[in-house]
Design a protein around this motif. Structure first.
Motif, PDB file in Angstrom:
ATOM      1  N   UNK A 128      -8.553   6.542  26.430  1.00 45.73           N
ATOM      2  CA  UNK A 128      -9.292   5.451  27.053  1.00 45.73           C
ATOM      3  C   UNK A 128      -8.270   4.607  27.818  1.00 45.73           C
ATOM      4  N   UNK A 129      -8.362   4.608  29.133  1.00 47.74           N
ATOM      5  CA  UNK A 129      -7.404   3.860  29.954  1.00 47.74           C
ATOM      6  C   UNK A 129      -7.651   2.355  29.870  1.00 47.74           C
ATOM      7  N   UNK A 130      -6.589   1.631  30.101  1.00 50.15           N
ATOM      8  CA  UNK A 130      -6.593   0.176  30.268  1.00 50.15           C
ATOM      9  C   UNK A 130      -6.944  -0.610  29.018  1.00 50.15           C
ATOM     10  N   UNK A 131      -6.647  -0.048  27.841  1.00 53.62           N
ATOM     11  CA  UNK A 131      -6.744  -0.835  26.611  1.00 53.62           C
ATOM     12  C   UNK A 131      -5.531  -1.752  26.549  1.00 53.62           C
ATOM     13  N   UNK A 132      -5.748  -2.992  26.144  1.00 50.40           N
ATOM     14  CA  UNK A 132      -4.665  -3.973  26.107  1.00 50.40           C
ATOM     15  C   UNK A 132      -4.265  -4.382  24.699  1.00 50.40           C
ATOM     16  N   UNK A 133      -5.202  -4.326  23.784  1.00 49.33           N
ATOM     17  CA  UNK A 133      -4.947  -4.864  22.454  1.00 49.33           C
ATOM     18  C   UNK A 133      -5.779  -4.100  21.432  1.00 49.33           C
ATOM     19  N   UNK A 134      -5.218  -3.928  20.231  1.00 40.92           N
ATOM     20  CA  UNK A 134      -6.008  -3.396  19.128  1.00 40.92           C
ATOM     21  C   UNK A 134      -5.580  -4.081  17.845  1.00 40.92           C
ATOM     22  N   UNK A 135      -6.534  -4.186  16.930  1.00 39.34           N
ATOM     23  CA  UNK A 135      -6.229  -4.737  15.609  1.00 39.34           C
ATOM     24  C   UNK A 135      -7.007  -3.937  14.578  1.00 39.34           C
ATOM     25  N   UNK A 136      -6.389  -3.785  13.414  1.00 38.28           N
ATOM     26  CA  UNK A 136      -6.954  -2.954  12.356  1.00 38.28           C
ATOM     27  C   UNK A 136      -7.333  -3.820  11.178  1.00 38.28           C
ATOM     28  N   UNK A 137      -8.479  -3.528  10.604  1.00 37.57           N
ATOM     29  CA  UNK A 137      -8.920  -4.193   9.385  1.00 37.57           C
ATOM     30  C   UNK A 137      -9.343  -3.108   8.396  1.00 37.57           C
ATOM     31  N   UNK A 138      -8.737  -3.142   7.211  1.00 37.41           N
ATOM     32  CA  UNK A 138      -9.111  -2.197   6.162  1.00 37.41           C
ATOM     33  C   UNK A 138      -9.760  -2.991   5.045  1.00 37.41           C
ATOM     34  N   UNK A 139     -11.011  -2.674   4.770  1.00 36.70           N
ATOM     35  CA  UNK A 139     -11.765  -3.358   3.723  1.00 36.70           C
ATOM     36  C   UNK A 139     -11.797  -2.488   2.481  1.00 36.70           C
ATOM     37  N   UNK A 140     -11.453  -3.067   1.361  1.00 32.90           N
ATOM     38  CA  UNK A 140     -11.532  -2.359   0.089  1.00 32.90           C
ATOM     39  C   UNK A 140     -12.697  -2.853  -0.731  1.00 32.90           C
ATOM     40  N   UNK A 141     -13.431  -1.938  -1.334  1.00 36.27           N
ATOM     41  CA  UNK A 141     -14.467  -2.304  -2.304  1.00 36.27           C
ATOM     42  C   UNK A 141     -13.772  -2.406  -3.656  1.00 36.27           C
ATOM     43  N   UNK A 142     -13.766  -3.587  -4.208  1.00 33.22           N
ATOM     44  CA  UNK A 142     -13.050  -3.812  -5.451  1.00 33.22           C
ATOM     45  C   UNK A 142     -14.035  -4.162  -6.560  1.00 33.22           C
ATOM     46  N   UNK A 143     -13.938  -3.427  -7.638  1.00 35.61           N
ATOM     47  CA  UNK A 143     -14.753  -3.718  -8.822  1.00 35.61           C
ATOM     48  C   UNK A 143     -13.879  -4.462  -9.824  1.00 35.61           C
ATOM     49  N   UNK A 144     -14.456  -5.475 -10.438  1.00 34.10           N
ATOM     50  CA  UNK A 144     -13.731  -6.284 -11.418  1.00 34.10           C
ATOM     51  C   UNK A 144     -14.471  -6.271 -12.749  1.00 34.10           C
ATOM     52  N   UNK A 145     -13.700  -6.342 -13.842  1.00 38.35           N
ATOM     53  CA  UNK A 145     -14.276  -6.474 -15.171  1.00 38.35           C
ATOM     54  C   UNK A 145     -13.290  -7.218 -16.058  1.00 38.35           C
ATOM     55  N   UNK A 146     -13.806  -7.809 -17.106  1.00 37.45           N
ATOM     56  CA  UNK A 146     -12.982  -8.617 -18.012  1.00 37.45           C
ATOM     57  C   UNK A 146     -13.102  -8.105 -19.439  1.00 37.45           C
ATOM     58  N   UNK A 147     -12.302  -7.095 -19.781  1.00 35.40           N
ATOM     59  CA  UNK A 147     -12.379  -6.550 -21.139  1.00 35.40           C
ATOM     60  C   UNK A 147     -11.722  -7.500 -22.151  1.00 35.40           C
ATOM     61  N   UNK A 148     -12.246  -7.434 -23.350  1.00 35.22           N
ATOM     62  CA  UNK A 148     -11.741  -8.327 -24.403  1.00 35.22           C
ATOM     63  C   UNK A 148     -10.283  -8.047 -24.742  1.00 35.22           C
ATOM     64  N   UNK A 149      -9.837  -6.810 -24.611  1.00 29.60           N
ATOM     65  CA  UNK A 149      -8.457  -6.490 -24.979  1.00 29.60           C
ATOM     66  C   UNK A 149      -7.424  -7.029 -23.989  1.00 29.60           C
ATOM     67  N   UNK A 150      -7.864  -7.625 -22.878  1.00 34.38           N
ATOM     68  CA  UNK A 150      -6.934  -8.190 -21.901  1.00 34.38           C
ATOM     69  C   UNK A 150      -6.817  -9.712 -22.021  1.00 34.38           C
ATOM     70  N   UNK A 151      -7.326 -10.274 -23.116  1.00 32.32           N
ATOM     71  CA  UNK A 151      -7.182 -11.710 -23.429  1.00 32.32           C
ATOM     72  C   UNK A 151      -7.640 -12.605 -22.285  1.00 32.32           C
ATOM     73  N   UNK A 152      -8.750 -12.236 -21.651  1.00 34.73           N
ATOM     74  CA  UNK A 152      -9.308 -13.064 -20.587  1.00 34.73           C
ATOM     75  C   UNK A 152      -8.821 -12.717 -19.190  1.00 34.73           C
ATOM     76  N   UNK A 153      -7.860 -11.831 -19.084  1.00 35.11           N
ATOM     77  CA  UNK A 153      -7.358 -11.430 -17.774  1.00 35.11           C
ATOM     78  C   UNK A 153      -8.267 -10.365 -17.156  1.00 35.11           C
ATOM     79  N   UNK A 154      -8.480 -10.476 -15.857  1.00 33.72           N
ATOM     80  CA  UNK A 154      -9.379  -9.577 -15.142  1.00 33.72           C
ATOM     81  C   UNK A 154      -8.681  -8.267 -14.792  1.00 33.72           C
ATOM     82  N   UNK A 155      -9.404  -7.168 -14.981  1.00 25.81           N
ATOM     83  CA  UNK A 155      -8.954  -5.845 -14.511  1.00 25.81           C
ATOM     84  C   UNK A 155      -9.660  -5.568 -13.196  1.00 25.81           C
ATOM     85  N   UNK A 156      -9.019  -4.766 -12.366  1.00 22.79           N
ATOM     86  CA  UNK A 156      -9.598  -4.450 -11.061  1.00 22.79           C
ATOM     87  C   UNK A 156      -9.291  -3.004 -10.670  1.00 22.79           C
TER      88      UNK A 156
END
Length: 149
Positions: free
Chosen positions: A30-58
């Motif tokens: 594609x001729x005459x492109x001047x600029x590009x930018x990339x965005x990578x989106x991650x789907x992140x699942x979170x959970x808080x198991x009791x064995x992690x003393x309140x800290x979140x796992x992801x």
């Protein structure tokens, strides 16, 4: 693999001019492109198991990539005309293939959809603009740069 820093203009972008059915010969720049930018989106699942003393796992359970391009509208260039011609397209009409050759020689290939956001426009003394987003459709294929001795 080449070493050092590279100017941004050493990136090469190609799209399939015949949609998802495009062959290697139908991949066009594609001729005459001047600029590009990339965005990578991650789907992140979170959970808080009791064995992690309140800290979140992801865990990242999915990803998506958007590459936004801006440039000038070059009438008569096959790649530029192809993108601009998607102005009213939907569904399979805007599905195609994409290749990105990085300055290092690495290559990213993927199926994508193209969202044309500006097929022309600007001030009266400007050159027509061309702006679009290229969104991944499925998992890309990444080929590392060739190793050179």
């Amino acid at each position: 693999m080449p070493e050092g820093v590279f100017p941004v203009h050493n990136n090469i972008f190609k799209v399939g001019s015949m949609g998802r059915a495009s062959t290697a010969l139908e991949m066009i720049e594609i001729k005459d492109l001047e600029n590009f930018s990339i965005s990578i989106d991650g789907n992140t699942e979170e959970w808080s198991p009791m064995d992690q003393a309140g800290w979140t796992r992801r865990a990242v359970t999915g990803k998506g990539m958007t590459i936004s391009f801006t440039g000038k509208r070059n009438y008569g260039d096959p790649g530029n005309d192809y993108i601009a011609g998607l102005m009213l397209g939907t569904g399979q009409e805007v599905e195609t293939k994409f290749e990105w050759t990085l300055p290092s020689g690495a290559k990213l290939e993927m199926n994508c959809v193209i969202n044309l956001t500006a097929p022309a426009g600007g001030d009266s003394t400007n050159i027509d603009s061309l702006e679009f987003e290229l969104l991944s459709d499925g998992k890309p294929t990444f080929t590392p740069a060739p190793v050179t001795p």
